[in-house]
Write a protein that holds these residues in place. Structure first.
Motif, PDB file in Angstrom:
ATOM      1  N   VAL A   9       0.875  -1.165   0.000  1.00 22.87           N
ATOM      2  CA  VAL A   9       0.000   0.000   0.000  1.00 22.87           C
ATOM      3  C   VAL A   9       0.911   1.213   0.000  1.00 22.87           C
ATOM      4  O   VAL A   9       1.766   1.343   0.870  1.00 22.87           O
ATOM      5  N   HIS A  10       0.764   2.066  -1.004  1.00 23.86           N
ATOM      6  CA  HIS A  10       1.625   3.243  -1.113  1.00 23.86           C
ATOM      7  C   HIS A  10       0.868   4.490  -0.706  1.00 23.86           C
ATOM      8  O   HIS A  10      -0.169   4.793  -1.269  1.00 23.86           O
ATOM      9  N   ARG A  11       1.413   5.203   0.279  1.00 26.35           N
ATOM     10  CA  ARG A  11       0.861   6.512   0.639  1.00 26.35           C
ATOM     11  C   ARG A  11       1.642   7.548  -0.139  1.00 26.35           C
ATOM     12  O   ARG A  11       2.850   7.646  -0.003  1.00 26.35           O
ATOM     13  N   ALA A  20      -5.730   4.395  -6.580  1.00 24.47           N
ATOM     14  CA  ALA A  20      -5.749   3.349  -7.598  1.00 24.47           C
ATOM     15  C   ALA A  20      -5.540   1.966  -7.002  1.00 24.47           C
ATOM     16  O   ALA A  20      -4.804   1.805  -6.027  1.00 24.47           O
ATOM     17  N   LEU A  21      -6.215   0.998  -7.601  1.00 23.62           N
ATOM     18  CA  LEU A  21      -5.999  -0.415  -7.285  1.00 23.62           C
ATOM     19  C   LEU A  21      -5.345  -1.026  -8.511  1.00 23.62           C
ATOM     20  O   LEU A  21      -5.796  -0.777  -9.640  1.00 23.62           O
ATOM     21  N   PHE A  41      -9.420   5.547  -9.265  1.00 22.65           N
ATOM     22  CA  PHE A  41     -10.377   6.512  -8.717  1.00 22.65           C
ATOM     23  C   PHE A  41      -9.822   7.894  -9.037  1.00 22.65           C
ATOM     24  O   PHE A  41      -8.780   8.289  -8.494  1.00 22.65           O
ATOM     25  N   GLU A  42     -10.513   8.621  -9.922  1.00 22.87           N
ATOM     26  CA  GLU A  42      -9.970   9.910 -10.373  1.00 22.87           C
ATOM     27  C   GLU A  42     -10.158  10.997  -9.329  1.00 22.87           C
ATOM     28  O   GLU A  42     -11.165  11.013  -8.610  1.00 22.87           O
ATOM     29  N   ALA A  43      -9.207  11.928  -9.304  1.00 24.98           N
ATOM     30  CA  ALA A  43      -9.223  13.008  -8.319  1.00 24.98           C
ATOM     31  C   ALA A  43     -10.511  13.827  -8.418  1.00 24.98           C
ATOM     32  O   ALA A  43     -10.941  14.183  -9.518  1.00 24.98           O
ATOM     33  N   ARG A  76      -2.665   2.454  -4.336  1.00 27.48           N
ATOM     34  CA  ARG A  76      -2.088   3.796  -4.167  1.00 27.48           C
ATOM     35  C   ARG A  76      -3.175   4.726  -3.647  1.00 27.48           C
ATOM     36  O   ARG A  76      -4.266   4.789  -4.217  1.00 27.48           O
ATOM     37  N   VAL A  77      -2.895   5.379  -2.547  1.00 23.75           N
ATOM     38  CA  VAL A  77      -3.843   6.330  -1.960  1.00 23.75           C
ATOM     39  C   VAL A  77      -3.078   7.585  -1.555  1.00 23.75           C
ATOM     40  O   VAL A  77      -1.875   7.526  -1.324  1.00 23.75           O
TER      41      VAL A  77
END
Ligand code: ATP
Ligand code: MG
Length: 217
Positions: A9-11, A20-21, A41-43, A76-77
């Motif tokens: 999991v990337h912060r 994104a997954l 998931f778009e901004a 990615r979050v």
């Protein structure tokens, strides 16, 4: 906790916006919740995720929050993630203001904590009842205080699990309007069984989680 060799999991400080997954897999025993899901998931977009009970919607949010690790793939979050849980987790013996203060104290710079709390209570229309103990507030008012605590964390990604499940239609419309206004420029992933909620929020992308796949409705 040790990281699984095939997952992470990337912060992401720089991309403080979307999420994104990438080929994410998650099983609970024999139940396959996500089966190699890749999704961006778009901004700034609000996504409303539906799916039958037990399909894995809460697990999806827990993966995005980093509370649950994927079996495989990457997530990615942005760094600041706000989470409104399926169950009410306010301190009922404290006032609305004190509940928001606890969250704001963790995130706002020292001199700005008070004004942040005032701003968050005002944004959800709870200024007047801010000094009431949460125990005496209605379900709809508690949900507004919960939204204020999420807002106090200045999130770039907001996860909301059944935010209107126990609310009457009038209060549900109020909460939907708040979601549309308060988090207008924030990426939101809203889990809801309620078809009408998506209509009431307005400009949303509808998704369905079914048999391990996340697809557009
Ligand atoms: N920590 C856990 N340990 C074991 N199994 C779990 C765990 N969390 C969820 N599960 C299982 O994974 C499946 C999906 O659960 P989840 O809570 O994500 O579903 P949901 O779509 O949110 O359901 P609901 O609409 O009822 O809230 C269920 O079968 C559940 O029992
Ligand atoms: Mg759930």
């Amino acid at each position: 906790m040790t990281a699984n060799a095939t997952s992470d999991v990337h912060r992401d400080r720089a991309a403080a916006s979307g999420a994104a997954l990438d080929a994410v897999t998650k099983r609970w025993g024999a139940v396959r919740v996500l089966d190699g899901v890749t999704f961006e998931f778009e901004a700034g977009v609000t996504y409303v995720v539906s799916g039958r009970s037990g399909a894995g919607k809460t697990t999806l949010l827990n993966l995005l929050a980093g509370y649950v690790r994927p079996d495989g793939g990457t997530i990615r979050v942005p760094e600041q993630v706000g989470y409104l849980f399926q169950d009410d987790i306010l301190f009922s013996g404290l006032t609305a203001r004190e509940n928001v203060l606890l969250r704001a104290g963790l995130h706002a710079p020292g001199g700005e904590v008070r004004s942040t709390v005032d701003h968050c209570l005002e944004a959800v229309g709870m200024t007047r009842r801010g000094d009431e103990r949460v125990a005496v507030l209605s379900g709809g008012e508690r949900q507004r205080v919960q939204l204020a605590t999420v807002l106090a964390g200045t999130p770039d990604l907001v996860l909301l699990d059944e935010p209107t499940a126990s609310l009457d239609p009038h209060t549900r419309r109020h909460v939907a309007t708040l979601l549309a206004e308060v988090f207008a420029h924030v990426t939101c992933v809203v889990v809801s069984h309620d078809e009408r909620l998506a209509d009431e929020i307005g400009d949303v992308e509808r998704l369905v989680l079914e048999d391990g796949e996340l697809t557009h409705a």
